[in-house]
Design a protein around this motif. Structure first.
Motif, PDB file in Angstrom:
ATOM      1  N   GLY A   1      -2.261  -5.657   5.368  1.00  0.00           N
ATOM      2  CA  GLY A   1      -1.432  -4.478   5.513  1.00  0.00           C
ATOM      3  C   GLY A   1      -2.106  -3.326   6.221  1.00  0.00           C
ATOM      4  O   GLY A   1      -3.290  -3.050   5.999  1.00  0.00           O
ATOM      5  N   ALA A   2      -1.361  -2.639   7.091  1.00  0.00           N
ATOM      6  CA  ALA A   2      -1.889  -1.521   7.865  1.00  0.00           C
ATOM      7  C   ALA A   2      -2.074  -0.289   6.984  1.00  0.00           C
ATOM      8  O   ALA A   2      -1.370  -0.112   5.983  1.00  0.00           O
ATOM      9  N   THR A   3      -3.021   0.564   7.361  1.00  0.00           N
ATOM     10  CA  THR A   3      -3.221   1.840   6.675  1.00  0.00           C
ATOM     11  C   THR A   3      -3.418   2.941   7.708  1.00  0.00           C
ATOM     12  O   THR A   3      -3.707   2.683   8.877  1.00  0.00           O
ATOM     13  N   GLY A   4      -3.293   4.184   7.249  1.00  0.00           N
ATOM     14  CA  GLY A   4      -3.483   5.340   8.115  1.00  0.00           C
ATOM     15  C   GLY A   4      -2.299   6.281   8.018  1.00  0.00           C
ATOM     16  O   GLY A   4      -1.249   5.944   7.477  1.00  0.00           O
ATOM     17  N   TRP A   5      -2.458   7.491   8.530  1.00  0.00           N
ATOM     18  CA  TRP A   5      -1.396   8.472   8.518  1.00  0.00           C
ATOM     19  C   TRP A   5      -0.522   8.300   9.755  1.00  0.00           C
ATOM     20  O   TRP A   5      -1.028   8.129  10.871  1.00  0.00           O
TER      21      TRP A   5
ATOM     22  N   LYS B   1       0.826  -1.201   0.000  1.00  0.00           N
ATOM     23  CA  LYS B   1       0.000   0.000   0.000  1.00  0.00           C
ATOM     24  C   LYS B   1       0.870   1.265   0.000  1.00  0.00           C
ATOM     25  O   LYS B   1       2.054   1.223   0.351  1.00  0.00           O
ATOM     26  N   LEU B   2       0.255   2.352  -0.379  1.00  0.00           N
ATOM     27  CA  LEU B   2       0.912   3.656  -0.354  1.00  0.00           C
ATOM     28  C   LEU B   2       1.093   4.078   1.105  1.00  0.00           C
ATOM     29  O   LEU B   2       0.118   4.198   1.853  1.00  0.00           O
ATOM     30  N   GLU B   3       2.345   4.298   1.508  1.00  0.00           N
ATOM     31  CA  GLU B   3       2.630   4.578   2.910  1.00  0.00           C
ATOM     32  C   GLU B   3       3.694   5.666   3.032  1.00  0.00           C
ATOM     33  O   GLU B   3       4.490   5.892   2.116  1.00  0.00           O
ATOM     34  N   SER B   4       3.738   6.296   4.213  1.00  0.00           N
ATOM     35  CA  SER B   4       4.778   7.268   4.529  1.00  0.00           C
ATOM     36  C   SER B   4       5.058   7.202   6.027  1.00  0.00           C
ATOM     37  O   SER B   4       4.230   6.723   6.814  1.00  0.00           O
TER      38      SER B   4
ATOM     39  N   GLN C   1      -2.777   8.883   0.010  1.00  0.00           N
ATOM     40  CA  GLN C   1      -2.735   7.915   1.104  1.00  0.00           C
ATOM     41  C   GLN C   1      -3.950   8.082   2.015  1.00  0.00           C
ATOM     42  O   GLN C   1      -4.278   9.189   2.439  1.00  0.00           O
ATOM     43  N   THR C   2      -4.605   6.983   2.341  1.00  0.00           N
ATOM     44  CA  THR C   2      -5.820   7.028   3.135  1.00  0.00           C
ATOM     45  C   THR C   2      -5.526   7.336   4.602  1.00  0.00           C
ATOM     46  O   THR C   2      -4.492   6.932   5.142  1.00  0.00           O
ATOM     47  N   SER C   3      -6.477   8.012   5.237  1.00  0.00           N
ATOM     48  CA  SER C   3      -6.367   8.305   6.669  1.00  0.00           C
ATOM     49  C   SER C   3      -7.017   7.217   7.512  1.00  0.00           C
ATOM     50  O   SER C   3      -6.885   7.222   8.742  1.00  0.00           O
ATOM     51  N   VAL C   4      -7.710   6.278   6.885  1.00  0.00           N
ATOM     52  CA  VAL C   4      -8.417   5.226   7.615  1.00  0.00           C
ATOM     53  C   VAL C   4      -7.406   4.320   8.317  1.00  0.00           C
ATOM     54  O   VAL C   4      -6.513   3.756   7.676  1.00  0.00           O
ATOM     55  N   GLN C   5      -7.565   4.191   9.630  1.00  0.00           N
ATOM     56  CA  GLN C   5      -6.643   3.373  10.417  1.00  0.00           C
ATOM     57  C   GLN C   5      -7.078   1.911  10.385  1.00  0.00           C
ATOM     58  O   GLN C   5      -8.179   1.574  10.817  1.00  0.00           O
ATOM     59  N   ARG C   6      -6.213   1.070   9.864  1.00  0.00           N
ATOM     60  CA  ARG C   6      -6.470  -0.365   9.854  1.00  0.00           C
ATOM     61  C   ARG C   6      -5.240  -1.102  10.362  1.00  0.00           C
ATOM     62  O   ARG C   6      -4.104  -0.673  10.126  1.00  0.00           O
ATOM     63  N   PRO C   7      -5.424  -2.234  11.055  1.00  0.00           N
ATOM     64  CA  PRO C   7      -4.289  -3.019  11.540  1.00  0.00           C
ATOM     65  C   PRO C   7      -3.623  -3.776  10.396  1.00  0.00           C
ATOM     66  O   PRO C   7      -4.167  -3.852   9.286  1.00  0.00           O
ATOM     67  N   PRO C   8      -2.459  -4.363  10.639  1.00  0.00           N
ATOM     68  CA  PRO C   8      -1.772  -5.113   9.569  1.00  0.00           C
ATOM     69  C   PRO C   8      -2.599  -6.248   8.978  1.00  0.00           C
ATOM     70  O   PRO C   8      -2.590  -6.450   7.762  1.00  0.00           O
TER      71      PRO C   8
END
Length: 462
Positions: free
Chosen positions: A450-454, A352-355, A439-446
């Motif tokens: 894969g995890a998402t969020g800022w 996923k797109l991450e920073s 990049q999505t702000s939605v917080q998801r666990p791994p």
């Protein structure tokens, strides 16, 4: 263990196993003293379980269970001998003998000496079996002697602008010693390249077998690629960027000629691990998927797959980055599963797109008026990153300065230089992909893919 301890998972697991084994052994001793032979039967039951584990693991041989049998036999013998000396001590105490050299003192010293000696021998033998085996030492010597050929297609040089002069930022190229390691191998496989081969089997018109010498004789290619683990939390460090040397997997598959209908390649490690990778990704001309033999100019470290592993940009490692690989089976997702899929993870794992913010670290205090570099890395391998934006408190998003990169398959460093104002500030970062995705702000666990969020940190200026 991975979610709790990250790359320290195996150390933590072995410590936990040691504590449990000591507790079980102590309980068996108490049980044997009170109700023999039930303590010895506890050891025997543990031995049966251990023997099953050893003999059913991938690549096990006829004699692999011998050390387990010998170990359990030794445990029962030591248990009996220690209890004999304990009972002599107890009997001697029941009939006191005057003087420090009496029978009770002698029996006590004998029991303590045997206990300490047996414990020390257990630690020495157990430790030596893990770190000093002949096979591990021989494999390390063979790896040191390997001389990799020069690549027929070298990677482009890393531009000077790929690295920003910011203290605390992650280096563009991750040193081998610092590259994360997540796998299921409790003992790093010791493989002599002379005995290694890769086979391509399954739904193919022609099965292929490739030896180490044949692999090194092929026109190898170099590619810089960022790999990441699906277990990585937002802002985590289970990610690294390295220069890989290997042979294109699509060229190997072309030799085998996969049949119509096949859509997955199930790669197998010598330790039994498997990963299911989409066949079309491995055949894609635009994806530099490699059967890799080198990492940052050296042969693969043993922990990272020596003699050969898979490197597939754009996919999480659990569906692609098989280390110590020995087989590629062309099959279908409807017929086969990789190791992690039946354990609750998705069968496909695109990165996923991450920073991530590397500096400043969370909780730090800076001086009002300081020019603070807010910096880190951003990635979306195989797609690339075209922008990184930073938000400080309630202010608007600001575009950060982006460093150069070798290709879309690698992460990019970024920095925003901010003048600190008094107060407590929450800093957040988000990336924009080369395809325009924000990049999505939605917080998801791994789990499951894969995890998402800022990623954010909080600092104070005073």
């Amino acid at each position: 263990m991975v979610s709790l301890f990250g790359t320290g998972d195996k150390v933590a697991l072995f410590v936990l196993m040691s504590v449990v084994l000591v507790a079980v052994a102590a309980g068996a001793g108490v049980l044997e003293r009170r109700n023999p032979p039930y303590g010895a039967l506890v050891f025997a039951a543990g031995g049966v379980l251990a023997l099953l584990a050893v003999t059913t693991r991938s690549g096990s041989g006829t004699l692999d269970g011998a050390p387990t049998v010998a170990g359990i036999a030794a445990a029962v013998v030591v248990l009996r001998l220690l209890l004999q000396r304990l009972r002599r001590w107890e009997d001697a105490r029941a009939v006191p003998t005057a003087g420090p050299g009496g029978a009770g003192a002698v029996a006590r010293r004998s029991f303590i000496r045997w206990t300490v000696t047996s414990a020390a021998l257990a630690v020495v033998v157990g430790g030596a079996s893990r770190i000093g085996s002949a096979s591990l030492q021989a494999a390390a010597a063979v790896r040191r002697a390997v001389r990799l050929p020069q690549p027929a297609t070298p990677a482009p040089p890393v531009p000077s602008g790929a690295s920003l002069d910011v203290e605390g930022i992650t280096p563009y190229v991750t040193p081998n010693a610092d590259f994360y390691r997540i796998d299921t191998a409790l003992r790093v496989p010791a493989i002599d390249p002379a005995d290694w081969s890769l086979t391509i089997t399954g739904e193919v018109d022609e099965e292929v077998e490739l030896t180490w010498d044949e692999l090194l004789a092929l026109p190898l290619e170099e590619h810089m690629a960022t790999l990441s683990c699906v277990s990585n939390e937002v802002g985590g460090d289970l990610i690294g960027n390295a220069l890989w040397l290997g042979y294109p997997i699509r060229s190997l598959l072309a030799r085998a000629r996969p049949r119509a209908g096949a859509d997955m390649v199930l790669s197998r490690s010598i330790d039994g691990f498997t990963a299911g990778t989409p066949l079309d990704v491995l055949q894609d001309e635009g994806t530099d998927a490699l059967l890799a033999v080198g990492m940052n100019g050296d042969p693969l470290p043993a922990e990272h797959g020596f003699p050969a592993r898979l490197v597939v940009p754009g996919l999480f490692g659990y569906v692609s980055a098989t280390k110590w690989v020995t087989e590629l089976e062309v099959t279908r997702f409807s017929r086969a599963q990789g190791y992690w899929t039946p354990r609750g993870w998705s069968e496909r794992g695109p990165v996923k797109l991450e920073s991530r913010i590397d500096t400043p670290v969370d909780g730090v205090t800076v001086a009002v008026g300081d020019r603070v570099p807010i910096a880190g890395v951003a990635w979306q391998p195989h797609t690339g990153v075209k922008a990184v934006q930073v938000k400080v408190g309630d202010a608007d998003w600001q575009d950060a300065e982006l460093a150069d990169s070798v290709s879309a398959d690698t992460w990019r460093q970024w920095v925003l230089r901010w003048t600190a104002t008094k107060g407590r500030h929450e800093i957040q970062v988000r990336a924009v992909g080369a395809d325009g995705e924000v990049q999505t702000s939605v917080q998801r666990p791994p789990a499951p893919n894969g995890a998402t969020g800022w990623h954010g940190v909080t600092i104070t200026a005073s």
